[in-house]
Write an enzyme that holds these catalytic residues in place. Sequence first.
Site, mmCIF file in Angstrom:
data_model
loop_
_atom_site.group_PDB
_atom_site.id
_atom_site.type_symbol
_atom_site.label_atom_id
_atom_site.label_comp_id
_atom_site.label_asym_id
_atom_site.label_seq_id
_atom_site.Cartn_x
_atom_site.Cartn_y
_atom_site.Cartn_z
ATOM 1 N N SER A 202 0.755 -1.250 -0.177
ATOM 2 C CA SER A 202 -0.020 -0.212 -0.157
ATOM 3 C C SER A 202 0.826 1.248 -0.062
ATOM 4 O O SER A 202 2.044 1.049 0.483
ATOM 5 C CB SER A 202 -0.862 0.083 1.141
ATOM 6 O OG SER A 202 -1.465 1.156 1.473
ATOM 7 N N TYR B 274 -2.227 -1.708 10.818
ATOM 8 C CA TYR B 274 -2.566 -2.196 9.647
ATOM 9 C C TYR B 274 -1.429 -1.810 8.598
ATOM 10 O O TYR B 274 -0.901 -2.578 7.867
ATOM 11 C CB TYR B 274 -3.803 -1.490 9.014
ATOM 12 C CG TYR B 274 -3.898 -1.827 7.563
ATOM 13 C CD1 TYR B 274 -4.187 -2.898 6.751
ATOM 14 C CD2 TYR B 274 -3.647 -0.796 6.790
ATOM 15 C CE1 TYR B 274 -4.165 -2.948 5.465
ATOM 16 C CE2 TYR B 274 -3.706 -0.521 5.347
ATOM 17 C CZ TYR B 274 -3.784 -1.867 4.745
ATOM 18 O OH TYR B 274 -3.778 -1.952 3.343
ATOM 19 N N LYS C 124 1.913 -3.922 6.612
ATOM 20 C CA LYS C 124 2.167 -3.842 5.159
ATOM 21 C C LYS C 124 3.762 -3.718 5.221
ATOM 22 O O LYS C 124 4.523 -4.355 4.332
ATOM 23 C CB LYS C 124 1.643 -2.845 4.362
ATOM 24 C CG LYS C 124 0.080 -3.020 4.277
ATOM 25 C CD LYS C 124 -0.177 -4.409 3.120
ATOM 26 C CE LYS C 124 -1.648 -5.067 3.153
ATOM 27 N NZ LYS C 124 -1.703 -6.277 2.635
HETATM 28 C C1 WQD Z 1 -9.708 8.939 1.233
HETATM 29 C C2 WQD Z 1 -10.153 10.614 1.394
HETATM 30 C C3 WQD Z 1 -10.044 10.957 3.791
HETATM 31 C C4 WQD Z 1 -14.099 8.789 4.361
HETATM 32 C C5 WQD Z 1 -6.988 4.060 3.366
HETATM 33 C C6 WQD Z 1 -5.786 3.306 3.917
HETATM 34 C C7 WQD Z 1 -5.048 2.712 3.255
HETATM 35 C C8 WQD Z 1 -5.759 1.864 1.696
HETATM 36 C C9 WQD Z 1 -6.925 2.722 1.519
HETATM 37 C C10 WQD Z 1 -6.442 -0.349 2.169
HETATM 38 C C11 WQD Z 1 -9.331 10.972 2.745
HETATM 39 C C12 WQD Z 1 -11.724 11.393 3.085
HETATM 40 C C13 WQD Z 1 -12.951 9.302 3.751
HETATM 41 C C14 WQD Z 1 -14.975 9.674 4.871
HETATM 42 C C15 WQD Z 1 -13.685 11.595 4.248
HETATM 43 N N1 WQD Z 1 -5.756 0.669 2.416
HETATM 44 N N2 WQD Z 1 -12.861 10.813 3.635
HETATM 45 N N3 WQD Z 1 -14.892 11.114 4.644
HETATM 46 O O1 WQD Z 1 -7.615 7.097 3.963
HETATM 47 O O2 WQD Z 1 -6.238 7.493 1.746
HETATM 48 O O3 WQD Z 1 -6.617 5.201 2.776
HETATM 49 O O4 WQD Z 1 -7.746 2.937 2.535
HETATM 50 O O5 WQD Z 1 -6.536 -1.329 2.284
HETATM 51 O O6 WQD Z 1 -3.907 2.091 3.729
HETATM 52 O O7 WQD Z 1 -5.129 4.179 4.917
HETATM 53 O O8 WQD Z 1 -8.617 6.417 1.976
HETATM 54 O O9 WQD Z 1 -10.969 6.106 1.390
HETATM 55 O O10 WQD Z 1 -10.408 6.153 3.869
HETATM 56 O O11 WQD Z 1 -10.046 8.205 2.343
HETATM 57 O O12 WQD Z 1 -13.713 12.827 3.770
HETATM 58 O O13 WQD Z 1 -16.029 9.445 5.243
HETATM 59 O O14 WQD Z 1 -11.365 10.637 1.970
HETATM 60 O O15 WQD Z 1 -9.984 11.897 4.943
HETATM 61 O O16 WQD Z 1 -8.843 12.337 2.375
HETATM 62 P P1 WQD Z 1 -7.318 6.632 2.539
HETATM 63 P P2 WQD Z 1 -9.990 6.670 2.432
#
Ligand code: WQD
Length: 338
Positions: A125, A150, A154
């Site tokens: 990741s 998590y 990785k």
């Molecule tokens: C994306 C953006 C949030 C939800 C995570 C893991 C990573 C990977 C994928 C998985 C961010 C914003 C999110 C919400 C929001 N692993 N957001 N409201 O954090 O980039 O990555 O998932 O298997 O390891 O850390 O992805 O989709 O959670 O967030 O504003 O309800 O959307 O702040 O900017 P992230 P995400």
Amino acid sequence: MKIVVTGGLGFIGSHTVVELQNENFEVIVIDNLSNSSIEVLDGIEKITGKKPLFEQIDLRDKTAVQDFFKKYADVSGVIHFAASKAVGESVQNPLLYYENNINSLVYILQELNNKPEANFIFSSSCTVYGQAEKMPIAESTSIQPAMSPYGNTKQIGEEIITDVTKVSNLNAILLRYFNPIGAHPSNEIGELPLGVPQNLVPFITQTGVGLRKELAVYGNDYTTSDGTCVRDYIHVVDLAKAHVIAMQRLVNKTNTEKLEIFNLGTGKGSSVLEVIKAFEKASGQKLPYKIVARREGDVTEAYANTDKANNVLGWKTQLGLDEAIASAWKWEQKIRKQ
Ligand code: WQD
């Protein structure tokens, strides 16, 4: 040629099984169904005309892993997706994450270690980069201390594989995914998150169908063009295709090193507000949302330098954010009707 796909009924795993079968690989899926559904096998069959072999195994069961590799002694490669992936849950229950994500990996590698030749692809990741100083992020960027158990699994996983390739016949490719979203264009398979989604796109589509009241946007005071965080959202079908190319590289021995690392992203960053706009365009409806405080552990921006994957793997994404969001939306509407 037989390829084992662990976690092959999960989101990225199932799309990869489809692409492998499309390229005439014989696939054996291992899944413990802890975060997936057996019906995904039917979806795969509808798309490809072929049901992969399926073994319901929990990879924490060392004897079961040993028995599996005795039964299928002639496998050419393993793509290892099976893992727990919820960041927040990993903070609450770190031992579950270390047991599930690390023990499973070790048991599989122990079996591959006995073989004269072994090809292995690991789901890593972009989380390993933390907040990188320079955008876009190249593979040579230094790894930052993990921000969650998590993320740590990785990093540790990458280190274990690196150590093993140095002293064994193992050839490995580590694929660092940016943010995978979307669903297969056939609408037969897609993401099936358990409970309240933590990831942006499933939360948006669930809000779109009325399952959630509104999206909470985590902060609009970041140093980005519109103040919301920027990520590299990659269509899961593009991501899946990269796995096939990587496996072909290993089995055809075109890899130049025993261990190679590739970023898998589009190279383009999109803000949370841009993702919302893409959803509104795809669905023709307004998305209710409010700006709330930042989420702990979020980095400001992360998008990939894709030069290495483009030039060395000869792989490039073909689908953009709009197509990915439209497919995620179509899928969400389908699963809510069932
Ligand atoms: C994306 C953006 C949030 C939800 C995570 C893991 C990573 C990977 C994928 C998985 C961010 C914003 C999110 C919400 C929001 N692993 N957001 N409201 O954090 O980039 O990555 O998932 O298997 O390891 O850390 O992805 O989709 O959670 O967030 O504003 O309800 O959307 O702040 O900017 P992230 P995400």
